[in-house]
Design a protein around this motif. Sequence first.
Motif, PDB file in Angstrom:
ATOM      1  N   ALA A 102      -1.266   6.977  12.475  1.00 23.11           N
ATOM      2  CA  ALA A 102      -1.675   7.252  11.100  1.00 23.11           C
ATOM      3  C   ALA A 102      -0.466   7.534  10.218  1.00 23.11           C
ATOM      4  CB  ALA A 102      -2.640   8.436  11.079  1.00 23.11           C
ATOM      5  N   ALA A 103       0.475   8.310  10.729  1.00 28.61           N
ATOM      6  CA  ALA A 103       1.675   8.619   9.949  1.00 28.61           C
ATOM      7  C   ALA A 103       2.423   7.348   9.570  1.00 28.61           C
ATOM      8  CB  ALA A 103       2.582   9.569  10.725  1.00 28.61           C
ATOM      9  N   TYR A 104       2.503   6.411  10.518  1.00 29.61           N
ATOM     10  CA  TYR A 104       3.142   5.120  10.229  1.00 29.61           C
ATOM     11  C   TYR A 104       2.399   4.390   9.116  1.00 29.61           C
ATOM     12  CZ  TYR A 104       4.696   0.301  10.784  1.00 29.61           C
ATOM     13  OH  TYR A 104       5.185  -0.962  10.541  1.00 29.61           O
ATOM     14  N   ARG A 105       1.079   4.365   9.184  1.00 31.39           N
ATOM     15  CA  ARG A 105       0.284   3.631   8.189  1.00 31.39           C
ATOM     16  C   ARG A 105       0.401   4.247   6.803  1.00 31.39           C
ATOM     17  NH1 ARG A 105       0.178  -1.131  10.396  1.00 31.39           N
ATOM     18  NH2 ARG A 105      -0.430  -0.993  12.576  1.00 31.39           N
ATOM     19  N   TYR A 106       0.521   5.573   6.724  1.00 31.63           N
ATOM     20  CA  TYR A 106       0.708   6.204   5.414  1.00 31.63           C
ATOM     21  C   TYR A 106       2.008   5.726   4.771  1.00 31.63           C
ATOM     22  CZ  TYR A 106      -2.554   9.623   7.555  1.00 31.63           C
ATOM     23  OH  TYR A 106      -3.592  10.237   8.203  1.00 31.63           O
ATOM     24  N   VAL A 107       3.082   5.718   5.562  1.00 31.99           N
ATOM     25  CA  VAL A 107       4.382   5.292   5.038  1.00 31.99           C
ATOM     26  C   VAL A 107       4.350   3.808   4.683  1.00 31.99           C
ATOM     27  CG1 VAL A 107       6.851   5.086   5.544  1.00 31.99           C
ATOM     28  CG2 VAL A 107       5.590   7.090   6.336  1.00 31.99           C
ATOM     29  N   GLU A 108       3.705   3.023   5.527  1.00 31.52           N
ATOM     30  CA  GLU A 108       3.595   1.589   5.260  1.00 31.52           C
ATOM     31  C   GLU A 108       2.917   1.332   3.919  1.00 31.52           C
ATOM     32  OE1 GLU A 108       2.300  -2.101   8.061  1.00 31.52           O
ATOM     33  OE2 GLU A 108       0.718  -0.632   7.653  1.00 31.52           O
ATOM     34  N   ARG A 109       1.807   2.036   3.651  1.00 28.60           N
ATOM     35  CA  ARG A 109       1.106   1.849   2.381  1.00 28.60           C
ATOM     36  C   ARG A 109       1.964   2.336   1.204  1.00 28.60           C
ATOM     37  NH1 ARG A 109      -4.285   1.707   0.541  1.00 28.60           N
ATOM     38  NH2 ARG A 109      -4.674   0.595   2.495  1.00 28.60           N
ATOM     39  N   ALA A 110       2.616   3.460   1.354  1.00 28.03           N
ATOM     40  CA  ALA A 110       3.449   3.992   0.278  1.00 28.03           C
ATOM     41  C   ALA A 110       4.592   3.044  -0.056  1.00 28.03           C
ATOM     42  CB  ALA A 110       3.994   5.366   0.657  1.00 28.03           C
ATOM     43  N   ALA A 111       5.226   2.472   0.979  1.00 29.94           N
ATOM     44  CA  ALA A 111       6.325   1.531   0.747  1.00 29.94           C
ATOM     45  C   ALA A 111       5.830   0.305  -0.002  1.00 29.94           C
ATOM     46  CB  ALA A 111       6.965   1.131   2.079  1.00 29.94           C
ATOM     47  N   ALA A 112       4.652  -0.202   0.370  1.00 32.76           N
ATOM     48  CA  ALA A 112       4.100  -1.368  -0.319  1.00 32.76           C
ATOM     49  C   ALA A 112       3.821  -1.052  -1.782  1.00 32.76           C
ATOM     50  CB  ALA A 112       2.822  -1.823   0.383  1.00 32.76           C
ATOM     51  N   LEU A 113       3.300   0.124  -2.058  1.00 30.19           N
ATOM     52  CA  LEU A 113       3.021   0.518  -3.442  1.00 30.19           C
ATOM     53  C   LEU A 113       4.307   0.656  -4.247  1.00 30.19           C
ATOM     54  CD1 LEU A 113       0.274   3.206  -2.759  1.00 30.19           C
ATOM     55  CD2 LEU A 113      -0.085   0.971  -3.829  1.00 30.19           C
ATOM     56  N   ALA A 114       5.350   1.163  -3.597  1.00 27.40           N
ATOM     57  CA  ALA A 114       6.625   1.334  -4.288  1.00 27.40           C
ATOM     58  C   ALA A 114       7.287  -0.002  -4.598  1.00 27.40           C
ATOM     59  CB  ALA A 114       7.563   2.211  -3.464  1.00 27.40           C
ATOM     60  N   VAL A 115       7.258  -0.909  -3.631  1.00 24.40           N
ATOM     61  CA  VAL A 115       7.898  -2.217  -3.816  1.00 24.40           C
ATOM     62  C   VAL A 115       7.228  -3.001  -4.941  1.00 24.40           C
ATOM     63  CG1 VAL A 115       8.290  -4.456  -2.718  1.00 24.40           C
ATOM     64  CG2 VAL A 115       8.844  -2.358  -1.488  1.00 24.40           C
ATOM     65  N   THR A 116       5.908  -2.843  -5.086  1.00 25.24           N
ATOM     66  CA  THR A 116       5.195  -3.555  -6.146  1.00 25.24           C
ATOM     67  C   THR A 116       5.214  -2.820  -7.476  1.00 25.24           C
ATOM     68  OG1 THR A 116       3.092  -2.542  -5.460  1.00 25.24           O
ATOM     69  CG2 THR A 116       3.644  -4.708  -4.518  1.00 25.24           C
ATOM     70  N   GLY A 117       5.851  -1.645  -7.503  1.00 23.45           N
ATOM     71  CA  GLY A 117       5.980  -0.912  -8.752  1.00 23.45           C
ATOM     72  C   GLY A 117       4.788  -0.059  -9.123  1.00 23.45           C
ATOM     73  N   GLU A 118       3.835   0.101  -8.195  1.00 17.44           N
ATOM     74  CA  GLU A 118       2.660   0.918  -8.499  1.00 17.44           C
ATOM     75  C   GLU A 118       2.963   2.412  -8.442  1.00 17.44           C
ATOM     76  OE1 GLU A 118      -1.199  -0.719  -6.868  1.00 17.44           O
ATOM     77  OE2 GLU A 118       0.253  -1.976  -5.762  1.00 17.44           O
ATOM     78  N   VAL A 119       4.013   2.788  -7.726  1.00 13.88           N
ATOM     79  CA  VAL A 119       4.537   4.156  -7.778  1.00 13.88           C
ATOM     80  C   VAL A 119       6.037   4.067  -8.001  1.00 13.88           C
ATOM     81  CG1 VAL A 119       2.725   5.107  -6.289  1.00 13.88           C
ATOM     82  CG2 VAL A 119       4.871   4.319  -5.272  1.00 13.88           C
ATOM     83  N   GLN A 120       6.597   5.109  -8.574  1.00 11.48           N
ATOM     84  CA  GLN A 120       8.025   5.106  -8.874  1.00 11.48           C
ATOM     85  C   GLN A 120       8.862   5.856  -7.843  1.00 11.48           C
ATOM     86  OE1 GLN A 120       5.653   5.644 -11.657  1.00 11.48           O
ATOM     87  NE2 GLN A 120       5.881   3.415 -11.533  1.00 11.48           N
ATOM     88  N   ALA A 121       8.210   6.565  -6.937  1.00 14.46           N
ATOM     89  CA  ALA A 121       8.936   7.311  -5.906  1.00 14.46           C
ATOM     90  C   ALA A 121       8.004   7.603  -4.744  1.00 14.46           C
ATOM     91  CB  ALA A 121       9.494   8.616  -6.479  1.00 14.46           C
ATOM     92  N   ILE A 122       8.617   7.939  -3.617  1.00 13.96           N
ATOM     93  CA  ILE A 122       7.889   8.353  -2.424  1.00 13.96           C
ATOM     94  C   ILE A 122       8.412   9.726  -2.018  1.00 13.96           C
ATOM     95  CG2 ILE A 122       7.429   7.874   0.010  1.00 13.96           C
ATOM     96  CD1 ILE A 122       7.939   4.910  -0.592  1.00 13.96           C
ATOM     97  N   CYS A 123       7.493  10.624  -1.687  1.00 15.25           N
ATOM     98  CA  CYS A 123       7.854  11.934  -1.152  1.00 15.25           C
ATOM     99  C   CYS A 123       7.129  12.078   0.176  1.00 15.25           C
ATOM    100  CB  CYS A 123       7.443  13.039  -2.123  1.00 15.25           C
ATOM    101  SG  CYS A 123       7.791  14.713  -1.532  1.00 15.25           S
ATOM    102  N   THR A 124       7.860  12.303   1.256  1.00 10.51           N
ATOM    103  CA  THR A 124       7.261  12.276   2.585  1.00 10.51           C
ATOM    104  C   THR A 124       7.159  13.657   3.222  1.00 10.51           C
ATOM    105  OG1 THR A 124       9.418  11.810   3.612  1.00 10.51           O
ATOM    106  CG2 THR A 124       8.050   9.921   3.036  1.00 10.51           C
ATOM    107  N   ALA A 125       5.962  13.962   3.736  1.00 13.14           N
ATOM    108  CA  ALA A 125       5.793  15.108   4.624  1.00 13.14           C
ATOM    109  C   ALA A 125       6.274  14.703   6.015  1.00 13.14           C
ATOM    110  CB  ALA A 125       4.328  15.551   4.643  1.00 13.14           C
ATOM    111  N   PRO A 126       6.566  15.657   6.893  1.00  9.03           N
ATOM    112  CA  PRO A 126       7.220  15.313   8.164  1.00  9.03           C
ATOM    113  C   PRO A 126       6.314  14.558   9.126  1.00  9.03           C
ATOM    114  CG  PRO A 126       6.684  17.641   8.103  1.00  9.03           C
ATOM    115  CD  PRO A 126       6.428  17.115   6.726  1.00  9.03           C
ATOM    116  N   LEU A 127       6.914  13.580   9.812  1.00  9.23           N
ATOM    117  CA  LEU A 127       6.238  12.942  10.937  1.00  9.23           C
ATOM    118  C   LEU A 127       6.904  13.412  12.229  1.00  9.23           C
ATOM    119  CD1 LEU A 127       8.427  10.617  11.832  1.00  9.23           C
ATOM    120  CD2 LEU A 127       7.235   9.216  10.155  1.00  9.23           C
TER     121      LEU A 127
END
Length: 338
Positions: A102-127
């Motif tokens: 699940a932790a991997y999938r959260y990061v995967e989705r966040a990275a996709a959103l960032a690359v497409t410009g839907e978010v401007q930054a990512i802040c990660t809780a610990p895995l």
Amino acid sequence: MTAPLPLVAVTMGDGAGVGPEIIVRGLSEPEIHTLCRPVVIGDAARLAEAARICGLADAVTVRTVASPADADPSPGVIDVIDLGLLPVGLPFGTLSPLAGEAAYRYVERAAALAVTGEVQAICTAPLNKEALHAAGHRFPGHTELLAHLTGVGEVSMMLATEKVKVIHVTTHIGLIDAIERIDPGLVERTVRRGHRTIVDSGVPNPRIAVCGINPHAGENGLFGRGEEGEKIVPAIEALRADGIDARGPLPADTVFFVAGRGDYDLVVAMYHDQGHGPVKILGLEAGVNITVGLPVIRTSVDHGTAFDIAGTGTADAGSIVEALRQAARLAPAPSTAS
């Protein structure tokens, strides 16, 4: 007209750790909603459970949204893109391949959103690295995982506290391997990434201290096998020729003290523990991990999953609050208001 607040994807991390609790505590702070529009990538049910554990069930509302554009910056609202990956009743504080996946999938989705410009930054809780590996994802940590997901060949880890910032030439590899990997090109590229980040943060001419590898930075060849002269000095000469104020190689046992009193804006550590140890002494509770060199801004807490206290409601949210502040400060504004 007020500029729109940046959208920040907040990944929930390992759901068996303290990630859900520190996110709930951090996003309950009204200040955060004046700086950015956070949207959690995680599991809504786990966040609601964390709110109950932290005694915040009546103070916050966990709301599911379909996209970051739907995020509500209002205090008391925790918006989440709910991936629904964790089983009900997953124990806190226990290593779980399910939580690692699940932790991997959260990061995967966040990275996709960032690359497409839907978010401007990512802040990660610990895995949890062991859980991540148990799920079949053989990455040393967030830094290398995000580089893979965004197609970047080389990034650097920067740790920031109120007193000192440190960037690492090598990170999650053994000490012998680290010394072998260090070369003038890698040192130079690392310093340049750090220099650019510090300049972008508002320091036009940062003073950069470059650590040596051996005790006393080799003391003119007395210690070691000439690594400073072979691996570090050529990089410093090239950097200074370009007008970058890089100084060294300097003894690591004293450089963090002088940096902490304000003599340097950035310290360059050669390997993981050389930089992590002093930074964590100076600011474990409020330290921030910044990945430098990605196509998006990424900040993180500077602590782990803390399985020993997960699920108790006692985890301190200071580091994730500071990570959100840094993400909001470094992120570009959205091109249009959502």
